[in-house]
Design an enzyme around this catalytic site. Structure first.
Site, PDB file in Angstrom:
ATOM      1  N   PHE A 188      10.882  -1.139  13.893  1.00 27.76           N
ATOM      2  CA  PHE A 188       9.413  -0.718  14.158  1.00 27.76           C
ATOM      3  C   PHE A 188       9.694   0.611  12.308  1.00 27.76           C
ATOM      4  O   PHE A 188       9.770   1.122  12.912  1.00 27.76           O
ATOM      5  CB  PHE A 188       8.366  -0.045  15.135  1.00 27.76           C
ATOM      6  CG  PHE A 188       6.912   0.680  14.819  1.00 27.76           C
ATOM      7  CD1 PHE A 188       7.051   1.870  14.438  1.00 27.76           C
ATOM      8  CD2 PHE A 188       6.358  -0.408  14.961  1.00 27.76           C
ATOM      9  CE1 PHE A 188       5.645   1.817  14.438  1.00 27.76           C
ATOM     10  CE2 PHE A 188       5.242  -0.345  14.382  1.00 27.76           C
ATOM     11  CZ  PHE A 188       4.364   1.368  14.183  1.00 27.76           C
ATOM     12  N   VAL A 217       3.109   1.484   5.344  1.00 28.21           N
ATOM     13  CA  VAL A 217       2.525   3.258   4.852  1.00 28.21           C
ATOM     14  C   VAL A 217       1.460   2.799   5.847  1.00 28.21           C
ATOM     15  O   VAL A 217       0.726   2.420   4.192  1.00 28.21           O
ATOM     16  CB  VAL A 217       3.045   4.272   3.730  1.00 28.21           C
ATOM     17  CG1 VAL A 217       2.757   5.130   4.492  1.00 28.21           C
ATOM     18  CG2 VAL A 217       4.407   3.909   3.963  1.00 28.21           C
ATOM     19  N   LEU A 218       1.020   3.033   6.405  1.00 28.49           N
ATOM     20  CA  LEU A 218      -0.512   3.365   7.165  1.00 28.49           C
ATOM     21  C   LEU A 218      -1.245   5.018   7.052  1.00 28.49           C
ATOM     22  O   LEU A 218      -0.821   6.193   7.446  1.00 28.49           O
ATOM     23  CB  LEU A 218      -0.596   2.579   8.283  1.00 28.49           C
ATOM     24  CG  LEU A 218      -0.602   1.004   8.340  1.00 28.49           C
ATOM     25  CD1 LEU A 218      -0.648   0.640  10.072  1.00 28.49           C
ATOM     26  CD2 LEU A 218      -2.007   0.755   7.749  1.00 28.49           C
ATOM     27  N   ILE A 219      -1.982   5.430   5.920  1.00 29.94           N
ATOM     28  CA  ILE A 219      -2.773   6.275   6.733  1.00 29.94           C
ATOM     29  C   ILE A 219      -4.258   6.331   6.331  1.00 29.94           C
ATOM     30  O   ILE A 219      -4.998   5.761   6.033  1.00 29.94           O
ATOM     31  CB  ILE A 219      -2.681   7.313   4.942  1.00 29.94           C
ATOM     32  CG1 ILE A 219      -0.903   7.436   3.741  1.00 29.94           C
ATOM     33  CG2 ILE A 219      -3.171   8.516   4.673  1.00 29.94           C
ATOM     34  CD1 ILE A 219      -0.896   7.695   3.071  1.00 29.94           C
ATOM     35  N   GLU A 221      -0.413  -7.436   7.441  1.00 33.43           N
ATOM     36  CA  GLU A 221       1.314  -8.429   7.068  1.00 33.43           C
ATOM     37  C   GLU A 221       2.302  -8.687   7.517  1.00 33.43           C
ATOM     38  O   GLU A 221       2.634  -9.484   7.762  1.00 33.43           O
ATOM     39  CB  GLU A 221       0.699  -9.024   5.212  1.00 33.43           C
ATOM     40  CG  GLU A 221      -0.554  -9.492   4.824  1.00 33.43           C
ATOM     41  CD  GLU A 221      -1.602  -8.702   4.975  1.00 33.43           C
ATOM     42  OE1 GLU A 221      -1.526  -7.583   4.911  1.00 33.43           O
ATOM     43  OE2 GLU A 221      -2.860  -8.797   5.796  1.00 33.43           O
ATOM     44  N   HIS A 274     -10.927   2.211  10.826  1.00 25.39           N
ATOM     45  CA  HIS A 274      -9.764   0.942  10.077  1.00 25.39           C
ATOM     46  C   HIS A 274      -8.382   1.343  10.740  1.00 25.39           C
ATOM     47  O   HIS A 274      -7.455   0.618  10.697  1.00 25.39           O
ATOM     48  CB  HIS A 274     -10.016   0.444   8.743  1.00 25.39           C
ATOM     49  CG  HIS A 274      -8.900  -0.303   8.167  1.00 25.39           C
ATOM     50  ND1 HIS A 274      -8.329  -0.940   7.389  1.00 25.39           N
ATOM     51  CD2 HIS A 274      -9.274  -2.265   8.636  1.00 25.39           C
ATOM     52  CE1 HIS A 274      -8.191  -1.823   6.338  1.00 25.39           C
ATOM     53  NE2 HIS A 274      -8.919  -3.109   7.568  1.00 25.39           N
ATOM     54  N   ARG A 284       7.921  12.811   5.448  1.00 19.85           N
ATOM     55  CA  ARG A 284       9.210  10.948   6.366  1.00 19.85           C
ATOM     56  C   ARG A 284       9.490  10.396   5.507  1.00 19.85           C
ATOM     57  O   ARG A 284       9.895   8.976   5.855  1.00 19.85           O
ATOM     58  CB  ARG A 284       7.155  10.749   7.140  1.00 19.85           C
ATOM     59  CG  ARG A 284       7.012  11.888   8.796  1.00 19.85           C
ATOM     60  CD  ARG A 284       6.354  11.139   9.739  1.00 19.85           C
ATOM     61  NE  ARG A 284       5.438  12.107  10.406  1.00 19.85           N
ATOM     62  CZ  ARG A 284       5.484  13.993  10.032  1.00 19.85           C
ATOM     63  NH1 ARG A 284       4.810  14.025   8.954  1.00 19.85           N
ATOM     64  NH2 ARG A 284       4.775  14.665  11.230  1.00 19.85           N
ATOM     65  N   TRP A 306       0.955  -1.405   0.105  1.00 19.24           N
ATOM     66  CA  TRP A 306       0.002   0.322   0.323  1.00 19.24           C
ATOM     67  C   TRP A 306       0.797   1.026   0.315  1.00 19.24           C
ATOM     68  O   TRP A 306       1.820   1.612   0.059  1.00 19.24           O
ATOM     69  CB  TRP A 306      -0.477  -0.138   1.184  1.00 19.24           C
ATOM     70  CG  TRP A 306      -1.742  -0.852   1.264  1.00 19.24           C
ATOM     71  CD1 TRP A 306      -1.781  -1.668   1.304  1.00 19.24           C
ATOM     72  CD2 TRP A 306      -3.550  -0.335   1.084  1.00 19.24           C
ATOM     73  NE1 TRP A 306      -3.709  -2.599   0.946  1.00 19.24           N
ATOM     74  CE2 TRP A 306      -4.475  -1.677   1.286  1.00 19.24           C
ATOM     75  CE3 TRP A 306      -3.950   0.629   1.707  1.00 19.24           C
ATOM     76  CZ2 TRP A 306      -5.925  -1.152   1.089  1.00 19.24           C
ATOM     77  CZ3 TRP A 306      -5.492   1.416   1.391  1.00 19.24           C
ATOM     78  CH2 TRP A 306      -6.395   0.199   1.289  1.00 19.24           C
ATOM     79  N   THR A 310     -12.362   5.544   8.316  1.00 14.98           N
ATOM     80  CA  THR A 310     -13.868   4.852   9.081  1.00 14.98           C
ATOM     81  C   THR A 310     -12.511   4.677  10.450  1.00 14.98           C
ATOM     82  O   THR A 310     -11.332   4.898  10.350  1.00 14.98           O
ATOM     83  CB  THR A 310     -13.961   3.582   8.595  1.00 14.98           C
ATOM     84  OG1 THR A 310     -12.494   2.859   8.548  1.00 14.98           O
ATOM     85  CG2 THR A 310     -14.494   3.653   7.585  1.00 14.98           C
TER      86      THR A 310
HETATM   87  N1  LIG Z   1      -5.212   0.946   4.581  1.00 13.63           N
HETATM   88  C1  LIG Z   1      -3.855   0.601   4.470  1.00 13.63           C
HETATM   89  C2  LIG Z   1      -4.044  -0.744   4.474  1.00 13.63           C
HETATM   90  N2  LIG Z   1      -4.751  -1.588   4.595  1.00 13.63           N
HETATM   91  C3  LIG Z   1      -4.638  -3.033   4.295  1.00 13.63           C
HETATM   92  C4  LIG Z   1      -4.005  -4.315   5.392  1.00 13.63           C
HETATM   93  O1  LIG Z   1      -2.769  -3.826   5.506  1.00 13.63           O
HETATM   94  C5  LIG Z   1      -4.324  -5.036   5.190  1.00 13.63           C
HETATM   95  O2  LIG Z   1      -3.044  -5.610   4.083  1.00 13.63           O
HETATM   96  C6  LIG Z   1      -5.086  -5.457   5.232  1.00 13.63           C
HETATM   97  O3  LIG Z   1      -6.486  -5.047   5.641  1.00 13.63           O
HETATM   98  C7  LIG Z   1      -5.783  -7.198   4.564  1.00 13.63           C
HETATM   99  O4  LIG Z   1      -5.017  -8.283   6.057  1.00 13.63           O
HETATM  100  N3  LIG Z   1      -2.285  -1.514   4.543  1.00 13.63           N
HETATM  101  C8  LIG Z   1      -0.753  -0.542   4.487  1.00 13.63           C
HETATM  102  O5  LIG Z   1      -0.606  -0.957   4.803  1.00 13.63           O
HETATM  103  N4  LIG Z   1      -1.364   0.855   4.413  1.00 13.63           N
HETATM  104  C9  LIG Z   1      -2.780   1.716   4.315  1.00 13.63           C
HETATM  105  O6  LIG Z   1      -2.870   2.536   4.692  1.00 13.63           O
HETATM  106  C1  LIG Z   2      -5.334   2.744   7.230  1.00 12.58           C
HETATM  107  C2  LIG Z   2      -6.745   2.037   6.145  1.00 12.58           C
HETATM  108  O1  LIG Z   2      -7.285   0.663   5.992  1.00 12.58           O
HETATM  109  C3  LIG Z   2      -7.502   3.217   5.870  1.00 12.58           C
HETATM  110  O2  LIG Z   2      -6.985   4.138   4.634  1.00 12.58           O
HETATM  111  C4  LIG Z   2      -8.522   2.489   4.863  1.00 12.58           C
HETATM  112  O3  LIG Z   2      -9.340   3.623   4.187  1.00 12.58           O
HETATM  113  P1  LIG Z   2     -11.195   3.395   4.885  1.00 12.58           P
HETATM  114  O4  LIG Z   2     -10.976   4.134   6.397  1.00 12.58           O
HETATM  115  O5  LIG Z   2     -11.320   5.217   4.358  1.00 12.58           O
HETATM  116  O6  LIG Z   2     -12.191   2.494   4.588  1.00 12.58           O
END
Ligand SMILES: Nc1c(NC[C@H](O)[C@H](O)[C@H](O)CO)[nH]c(=O)[nH]c1=O
Ligand SMILES: CC(=O)[C@@H](O)COP(=O)(O)O
Length: 217
Positions: free
Chosen positions: A174, A141-143, A66, A149, A188, A29, A147
């Site tokens: 990490f 990278v999580l953005i 993962e 999530h 970053r 991602w 929601t």
């Molecule tokens: N939203 C992001 C994700 N979402 C996917 C999860 O990490 C995972 O692969 C899925 O839920 C299946 O198990 N992953 C990121 O690395 N960054 C994001 O912003």
């Molecule tokens: C980090 C995430 O999983 C996020 O990007 C998913 O977006 P949403 O909360 O709008 O479903």
């Protein structure tokens, strides 16, 4: 990022990383940002600490969630492979000694060359021992979206990565950005849109991996 934090270097550049084996596990991602972070980590390890590029193993997974699973499985497999290799070499050496001890003693007419071990030892020449990983860097990278999530993944990934390091005894760095918007993530990875491109945190993670690997705690 505050100026104070920018000055923090995880370790001393005099550390010799030439014998280290490092694993980088990264999510796919936000790939452009992840790729910059991976490059920053690799370049710091090779150019600043002398880690050999062929000793940096890179494995991608779908996303940050993962990372802990993949890191744990790859660490365990490398440790098992290393144990198997040592066992094979030990067996080969034992067979070689048996052969040597049971071979007739060389006589005066022998052409002067030392008795060469027979191939009956059966063991192939031991491959270069591929030791276990000395450190692992998990990069993702999580953005945040709209929601919860984001919050749940951040929680699971941070705890998971910590647990892998503690359970396996291998330092796991990490390297996951947990950002509220794209600009935070870009800055970053030194990909910022403004005049100040930011700082590539991958460089810090590479330095931390080398330092933790050489501490041999
Ligand atoms: N939203 C992001 C994700 N979402 C996917 C999860 O990490 C995972 O692969 C899925 O839920 C299946 O198990 N992953 C990121 O690395 N960054 C994001 O912003
Ligand atoms: C980090 C995430 O999983 C996020 O990007 C998913 O977006 P949403 O909360 O709008 O479903």
């Amino acid at each position: 990022m505050t100026d104070f934090a920018k000055g923090l270097k995880a370790s001393d550049a005099t550390i010799d990383g030439s014998n280290l084996r490092i694993l980088i596990v990264h999510g796919r991602w936000n790939a452009a940002i992840v790729d910059a972070l991976v490059t920053g980590a690799k370049d710091t390890m090779t150019q600043r600490y002398g880690v050999q590029s062929q000793n940096i193993i890179v494995q991608s997974v779908p996303g940050a969630y993962e990372l802990p699973f993949a890191a744990q499985r790859l660490i365990q497999q490398s440790q098992q492979r290393s144990q198997d290799l040592i066992a094979n070499v030990t067996d080969s050496m034992a067979n070689l000694m048996d052969d040597l001890m049971s071979s007739p003693k060389p006589t005066a007419t022998t052409t002067g060359s030392a008795a060469t071990p027979s191939s009956s030892s059966g063991g192939a020449a031991p491959r270069k021992l591929q030791g276990p990983f000395d450190a692992v860097i998990c990069i993702g990278v999580l953005i945040k979206g709209s929601t919860m999530h984001f919050e749940y993944i951040c929680e699971a990934v941070s705890h998971g990565i910590t647990r892998v390091g503690l359970d396996t005894g291998v330092p796991v760095i990490f390297g996951v950005l947990t950002c509220l918007d794209d600009d935070q993530a870009l800055e970053r990875a030194a990909l910022g849109k403004g005049a100040d491109k930011g700082h590539n945190h991958g460089e810090d993670w590479g330095a931390a991996a080398v330092e933790m690997a050489t501490l041999k705690l």
